[in-house]
Design a protein around this motif. Structure first.
Motif, short mmCIF file in Angstrom:
data_model
loop_
_atom_site.label_atom_id
_atom_site.label_comp_id
_atom_site.label_asym_id
_atom_site.label_seq_id
_atom_site.Cartn_x
_atom_site.Cartn_y
_atom_site.Cartn_z
N SER A 1 6.74 14.05 -6.53
CA SER A 1 7.68 12.93 -6.66
C SER A 1 8.37 12.92 -8.02
N VAL B 1 2.00 7.04 -11.78
CA VAL B 1 1.27 6.55 -10.61
C VAL B 1 -0.21 6.59 -10.96
N GLU C 1 -7.41 6.57 -3.03
CA GLU C 1 -5.97 6.35 -2.92
C GLU C 1 -5.20 7.65 -3.09
N LEU C 2 -5.64 8.50 -4.01
CA LEU C 2 -4.98 9.79 -4.20
C LEU C 2 -5.04 10.62 -2.93
N VAL D 1 1.78 13.73 -5.08
CA VAL D 1 2.21 12.75 -6.07
C VAL D 1 3.08 13.42 -7.13
N MET E 1 6.96 6.05 -5.67
CA MET E 1 6.50 7.13 -6.53
C MET E 1 7.67 7.87 -7.16
N ILE F 1 1.81 2.58 3.29
CA ILE F 1 1.39 3.73 2.47
C ILE F 1 2.43 4.85 2.55
N PHE G 1 5.26 4.21 0.29
CA PHE G 1 4.97 4.35 -1.14
C PHE G 1 5.67 5.55 -1.77
N ALA G 2 6.03 6.54 -0.96
CA ALA G 2 6.70 7.73 -1.50
C ALA G 2 7.97 7.34 -2.25
N PRO H 1 -0.97 2.16 -6.61
CA PRO H 1 -0.85 2.11 -5.15
C PRO H 1 -2.06 1.44 -4.49
N PRO I 1 -3.49 6.19 -9.06
CA PRO I 1 -4.42 6.02 -7.93
C PRO I 1 -5.87 6.28 -8.33
N LEU J 1 -2.56 9.37 -0.41
CA LEU J 1 -1.17 9.69 -0.77
C LEU J 1 -0.83 11.16 -0.53
#
Length: 265
Positions: free
Chosen positions: A161, A142, A148-149, A158, A136, A129, A132-133, A113, A144, A152
């Protein structure tokens, strides 16, 4: 020579959906180098063209979503693919267009991501962003980094997902880096390694995700694919040629790692 040839049936095919880096350190350029060095065939759907070097991103020109889709379908309809790596995606519209292509397919997807370049340039807005779900939910993994984590929604978001999660520790503090793989069932594998003292870290995330995708395409289990890709990143970092005035490229072609390297360290 004929005895060393790899048959088409055994050549791992990896479709990379990502942006181009004109400086050759990250993005599509790093993806192609990595996949080639690890014995795969890289195919591309370019999502954005950047004017970029080691000190920053000077301009970004998004590729229209329908053209990204045409690239993907052109490749998939003829050459096929064994895995997909997604990097810089460009826009929310492109996220959804890419997801529309991938949803009917049964392919392992590694989603990196990308939000901010190593130089600090922002590469994804809030709408992208949020979209992005959807990627995922399609991903096998994923990858990150720590900022980035957080963007998200954290580890729980995460994992909700259904994807496995590789938390990259390069943005943490201290002389030792820990990378942590959390499988879909919650099982964890950890890798620790000394931080390599270099500013030439441009493209580490792209390289890692592409290396993992190459491993999955070749039939490696997820932990083995991560292990080999992490080893490759470490080797390429150690072999960085020192190009540019800022965050330079790694030495993809100079580092060496056994093709069948396995086992967490």
């Amino acid at each position: 020579m004929a005895g060393n040839m790899i048959s088409a049936a055994s050549l791992p095919r990896i479709l990379v959906v990502a942006g181009s880096d004109s400086g050759g350190g990250a993005g599509i350029q790093a993806d192609i180098k990595t996949i080639t060095m690890l014995g795969g065939h890289a195919m591309t759907a370019i999502t954005a063209i950047t004017a970029q070097n080691t000190v920053g991103v000077q301009d970004v020109h998004p590729v229209p979503a329908d053209m990204v889709v045409r690239q993907m379908r052109s490749v998939l309809d003829d050459l096929g693919a064994d895995a997909v790596k997604i990097g810089m995606i460009g826009s929310a519209a492109t996220v959804h267009a890419v997801a529309d292509v991938l949803e009917p397919l049964n392919l392992p997807v590694v989603f990196d991501p990308v939000m901010i370049a190593t130089s600090g340039s922002v590469l994804a807005d809030a709408e992208t962003i949020a979209a992005f779900a959807r990627l995922m939910r399609l991903a096998a993994l994923v990858t990150p980094n720590l900022p980035e984590l957080a963007a998200l929604g954290g580890e729980a978001a995460v994992r909700a997902s259904g994807a496995a999660l590789l938390v990259k520790g390069g943005h943490g503090e201290g002389p030792v880096i820990e990378d942590r793989l959390v499988a879909a069932d919650g099982a964890e594998t950890r890798w620790t390694h000394p931080r390599i003292d270099t500013r030439h870290t441009h493209g580490t995330g792209c390289t890692l995700a592409s290396g993992i995708a190459a491993g999955l395409a070749a039939g490696l289990a997820l932990d083995r694919a991560c292990d080999r890709a992490i080893a490759f990143v470490q080797a390429a970092l150690a072999a960085a040629p020192g190009l540019g005035e800022g965050h330079g490229p790694m030495g993809h072609a100079l580092g060496t790692v056994p093709f069948d390297a396995v086992g967490p360290r």
